[in-house]
Design a protein around this motif. Structure first.
Motif, PDB file in Angstrom:
ATOM      1  N   ARG A  23       2.807  -2.009  11.068  1.00  0.00           N
ATOM      2  CA  ARG A  23       2.720  -3.392  10.880  1.00  0.00           C
ATOM      3  C   ARG A  23       1.337  -3.842  10.488  1.00  0.00           C
ATOM      4  NH1 ARG A  23       4.988  -4.817  15.045  1.00  0.00           N
ATOM      5  NH2 ARG A  23       2.941  -5.680  16.129  1.00  0.00           N
ATOM      6  N   GLN A  24       0.347  -3.157  11.359  1.00  0.00           N
ATOM      7  CA  GLN A  24      -1.168  -3.533  11.290  1.00  0.00           C
ATOM      8  C   GLN A  24      -1.543  -3.031   9.699  1.00  0.00           C
ATOM      9  OE1 GLN A  24      -3.206  -1.982  14.481  1.00  0.00           O
ATOM     10  NE2 GLN A  24      -1.965  -2.966  15.801  1.00  0.00           N
ATOM     11  N   ALA A  25      -1.057  -1.995   9.177  1.00  0.00           N
ATOM     12  CA  ALA A  25      -1.547  -1.537   7.823  1.00  0.00           C
ATOM     13  C   ALA A  25      -0.897  -2.506   6.778  1.00  0.00           C
ATOM     14  CB  ALA A  25      -0.839   0.044   7.610  1.00  0.00           C
ATOM     15  N   VAL A  26       0.166  -3.014   6.938  1.00  0.00           N
ATOM     16  CA  VAL A  26       0.580  -4.163   6.074  1.00  0.00           C
ATOM     17  C   VAL A  26      -0.446  -5.335   6.082  1.00  0.00           C
ATOM     18  CG1 VAL A  26       2.376  -5.731   5.390  1.00  0.00           C
ATOM     19  CG2 VAL A  26       2.957  -3.204   6.112  1.00  0.00           C
ATOM     20  N   GLY A  27      -0.817  -5.599   7.349  1.00  0.00           N
ATOM     21  CA  GLY A  27      -1.525  -6.881   7.512  1.00  0.00           C
ATOM     22  C   GLY A  27      -3.127  -6.719   6.954  1.00  0.00           C
ATOM     23  N   THR A  28      -3.494  -5.234   6.562  1.00  0.00           N
ATOM     24  CA  THR A  28      -4.718  -4.875   5.981  1.00  0.00           C
ATOM     25  C   THR A  28      -4.707  -4.504   4.694  1.00  0.00           C
ATOM     26  OG1 THR A  28      -4.817  -2.588   6.815  1.00  0.00           O
ATOM     27  CG2 THR A  28      -5.668  -4.190   8.351  1.00  0.00           C
ATOM     28  N   THR A  29      -3.732  -4.920   4.146  1.00  0.00           N
ATOM     29  CA  THR A  29      -3.467  -4.488   2.568  1.00  0.00           C
ATOM     30  C   THR A  29      -4.475  -5.160   1.633  1.00  0.00           C
ATOM     31  OG1 THR A  29      -1.238  -4.225   2.812  1.00  0.00           O
ATOM     32  CG2 THR A  29      -1.928  -4.556   0.617  1.00  0.00           C
ATOM     33  N   ALA A  30      -4.812  -6.265   1.913  1.00  0.00           N
ATOM     34  CA  ALA A  30      -6.115  -6.982   1.216  1.00  0.00           C
ATOM     35  C   ALA A  30      -7.302  -6.917   1.700  1.00  0.00           C
ATOM     36  CB  ALA A  30      -5.535  -8.570   0.849  1.00  0.00           C
ATOM     37  N   GLU A  31      -7.397  -6.317   2.706  1.00  0.00           N
ATOM     38  CA  GLU A  31      -8.785  -5.999   3.344  1.00  0.00           C
ATOM     39  C   GLU A  31      -9.845  -5.425   2.626  1.00  0.00           C
ATOM     40  OE1 GLU A  31      -9.222  -3.373   6.968  1.00  0.00           O
ATOM     41  OE2 GLU A  31      -9.297  -5.503   7.944  1.00  0.00           O
ATOM     42  N   THR A  32     -10.789  -5.802   2.544  1.00  0.00           N
ATOM     43  CA  THR A  32     -11.915  -4.935   1.946  1.00  0.00           C
ATOM     44  C   THR A  32     -12.577  -3.866   2.703  1.00  0.00           C
ATOM     45  OG1 THR A  32     -12.680  -7.090   0.599  1.00  0.00           O
ATOM     46  CG2 THR A  32     -14.212  -5.147   0.830  1.00  0.00           C
ATOM     47  N   THR A  33     -12.252  -2.799   2.412  1.00  0.00           N
ATOM     48  CA  THR A  33     -12.756  -1.375   3.038  1.00  0.00           C
ATOM     49  C   THR A  33     -12.920  -0.464   2.335  1.00  0.00           C
ATOM     50  OG1 THR A  33     -12.310  -0.404   5.279  1.00  0.00           O
ATOM     51  CG2 THR A  33     -10.288  -0.697   3.723  1.00  0.00           C
ATOM     52  N   SER A  34     -13.519   0.644   2.911  1.00  0.00           N
ATOM     53  CA  SER A  34     -14.003   1.798   2.004  1.00  0.00           C
ATOM     54  C   SER A  34     -12.739   2.641   1.892  1.00  0.00           C
ATOM     55  CB  SER A  34     -15.012   2.831   2.489  1.00  0.00           C
ATOM     56  OG  SER A  34     -14.415   3.380   3.675  1.00  0.00           O
ATOM     57  N   ARG A  38      -9.466   3.561   4.444  1.00  0.00           N
ATOM     58  CA  ARG A  38      -8.034   3.254   4.017  1.00  0.00           C
ATOM     59  C   ARG A  38      -7.345   4.848   4.331  1.00  0.00           C
ATOM     60  NH1 ARG A  38      -6.666  -1.373   2.256  1.00  0.00           N
ATOM     61  NH2 ARG A  38      -8.773  -1.691   1.233  1.00  0.00           N
ATOM     62  N   ILE A  39      -7.642   5.923   3.472  1.00  0.00           N
ATOM     63  CA  ILE A  39      -7.125   7.073   3.839  1.00  0.00           C
ATOM     64  C   ILE A  39      -7.222   7.460   5.148  1.00  0.00           C
ATOM     65  CG2 ILE A  39      -7.617   9.530   3.251  1.00  0.00           C
ATOM     66  CD1 ILE A  39      -8.725   8.381   0.516  1.00  0.00           C
ATOM     67  N   ARG A  40      -8.142   7.449   6.148  1.00  0.00           N
ATOM     68  CA  ARG A  40      -8.249   7.575   7.415  1.00  0.00           C
ATOM     69  C   ARG A  40      -7.142   6.954   8.179  1.00  0.00           C
ATOM     70  NH1 ARG A  40      -8.608   5.804  12.203  1.00  0.00           N
ATOM     71  NH2 ARG A  40      -9.602   3.631  11.239  1.00  0.00           N
ATOM     72  N   ARG A  41      -7.029   5.789   8.024  1.00  0.00           N
ATOM     73  CA  ARG A  41      -5.744   4.975   8.656  1.00  0.00           C
ATOM     74  C   ARG A  41      -4.405   5.484   8.404  1.00  0.00           C
ATOM     75  NH1 ARG A  41      -7.776  -1.180   7.370  1.00  0.00           N
ATOM     76  NH2 ARG A  41      -9.592  -1.347   8.763  1.00  0.00           N
ATOM     77  N   ALA A  42      -4.365   5.843   6.936  1.00  0.00           N
ATOM     78  CA  ALA A  42      -3.040   6.333   6.461  1.00  0.00           C
ATOM     79  C   ALA A  42      -2.737   7.796   7.010  1.00  0.00           C
ATOM     80  CB  ALA A  42      -3.015   6.644   5.096  1.00  0.00           C
ATOM     81  N   ARG A  43      -3.822   8.446   7.461  1.00  0.00           N
ATOM     82  CA  ARG A  43      -3.680   9.899   7.884  1.00  0.00           C
ATOM     83  C   ARG A  43      -3.183   9.701   9.405  1.00  0.00           C
ATOM     84  NH1 ARG A  43      -8.225  12.933   8.625  1.00  0.00           N
ATOM     85  NH2 ARG A  43      -6.790  14.472   9.151  1.00  0.00           N
ATOM     86  N   GLU A  44      -3.841   8.697  10.141  1.00  0.00           N
ATOM     87  CA  GLU A  44      -3.582   8.378  11.575  1.00  0.00           C
ATOM     88  C   GLU A  44      -2.041   8.125  11.496  1.00  0.00           C
ATOM     89  OE1 GLU A  44      -4.802   5.218  15.506  1.00  0.00           O
ATOM     90  OE2 GLU A  44      -5.839   5.142  13.145  1.00  0.00           O
ATOM     91  N   LEU A  45      -1.426   7.267  10.667  1.00  0.00           N
ATOM     92  CA  LEU A  45      -0.032   6.920  10.710  1.00  0.00           C
ATOM     93  C   LEU A  45       0.735   8.391  10.660  1.00  0.00           C
ATOM     94  CD1 LEU A  45       0.470   3.777   8.595  1.00  0.00           C
ATOM     95  CD2 LEU A  45       1.502   4.167  10.865  1.00  0.00           C
ATOM     96  N   ARG A  46       0.447   9.154   9.708  1.00  0.00           N
ATOM     97  CA  ARG A  46       0.990  10.392   9.490  1.00  0.00           C
ATOM     98  C   ARG A  46       0.982  11.160  10.900  1.00  0.00           C
ATOM     99  NH1 ARG A  46      -0.399  14.296   4.331  1.00  0.00           N
ATOM    100  NH2 ARG A  46      -2.672  14.010   5.477  1.00  0.00           N
ATOM    101  N   GLN A  47       0.118  11.385  11.482  1.00  0.00           N
ATOM    102  CA  GLN A  47      -0.272  11.998  12.690  1.00  0.00           C
ATOM    103  C   GLN A  47       0.807  11.429  13.937  1.00  0.00           C
ATOM    104  OE1 GLN A  47      -4.302  11.628  13.169  1.00  0.00           O
ATOM    105  NE2 GLN A  47      -4.954  13.676  12.153  1.00  0.00           N
ATOM    106  N   MET A  48       0.807  10.182  13.547  1.00  0.00           N
ATOM    107  CA  MET A  48       1.743   9.563  14.662  1.00  0.00           C
ATOM    108  C   MET A  48       3.195   9.790  14.492  1.00  0.00           C
ATOM    109  SD  MET A  48      -0.010   5.866  15.363  1.00  0.00           S
ATOM    110  CE  MET A  48       1.251   5.468  16.678  1.00  0.00           C
TER     111      MET A  48
END
Length: 135
Positions: A23-34, A38-48
Motif C-alpha cells: 500500500r505504501q508503494a502505491v502511495g509513493t508512485t508519484a514521488e520523485t526518487t532515484s 524505486r528498485i530497492r523498494r520493489a526488491r524489498e517487497l519481493r523479499q517479503m
C-alpha cells in the motif's frame, strides 16, 4: 501450541506486513526518487513475498502436507530437493516449546484484518483466532 499453527500465525503477520508495504508503494508512485531507490523498494517487497511463501510452505509441511504436493504448488519438480531446502526450518519449528506461543499477536492480526477488510474479502470476524480453535 502446535508448530504449524505458530507458522501460520507468522505467515499471517508476514502477509499483513507485505500488504502494508505494498500500500505504501502505491502511495509513493508519484514521488520523485532515484531509479535505484524505486528498485530497492520493489526488491524489498519481493523479499517479503519470498519470506511469506516460505512461512506458508513451513506451515503446510509442519501440518503433514506431502512434499510432492508442496513441490507441485511451488512449481518445482523434485520433492526431495524442496524437502531438503526446508528441512532445517521444519526441524527448528518442530522443536519449539509450547511456551514459544506466549505472545503471537493473534488479536492484533484480527483487528488489522477488520480495519482493512473490503467487501470482496472473506467475511470473517476473527480469521486468525479461528485458527486457534482448530483441534
Amino acid at each position: 501450541m502446535r508448530p504449524e499453527i505458530l507458522a501460520r500465525i507468522a505467515a499471517a503477520r508476514a502477509a499483513r506486513d507485505l500488504s502494508d508495504l505494498a500500500r505504501q508503494a502505491v502511495g509513493t508512485t508519484a514521488e520523485t526518487t532515484s531509479p535505484s531507490e524505486r528498485i530497492r523498494r520493489a526488491r524489498e517487497l519481493r523479499q517479503m513475498v519470498n519470506a511469506y511463501v516460505d512461512l506458508v510452505v513451513l506451515g503446510e509441511a509442519l501440518a503433514g502436507a506431502d512434499w510432492q504436493e508442496i513441490s507441485g504448488a511451488l512449481n518445482r519438480r523434485d520433492p526431495a530437493t524442496v524437502e531438503a531446502e526446508y528441512a532445517d526450518a521444519v526441524a527448528e519449528w518442530s522443536a519449539l516449546p509450547e511456551s514459544a506461543a506466549e505472545d503471537e499477536g493473534v488479536e492484533d492480526l484480527d483487528d488489522w484484518y477488520a480495519r482493512h477488510r473490503e467487501d470482496h474479502d472473506p467475511d470473517l470476524e476473527k480469521p486468525v483466532a479461528d485458527l486457534l480453535n482448530r483441534h
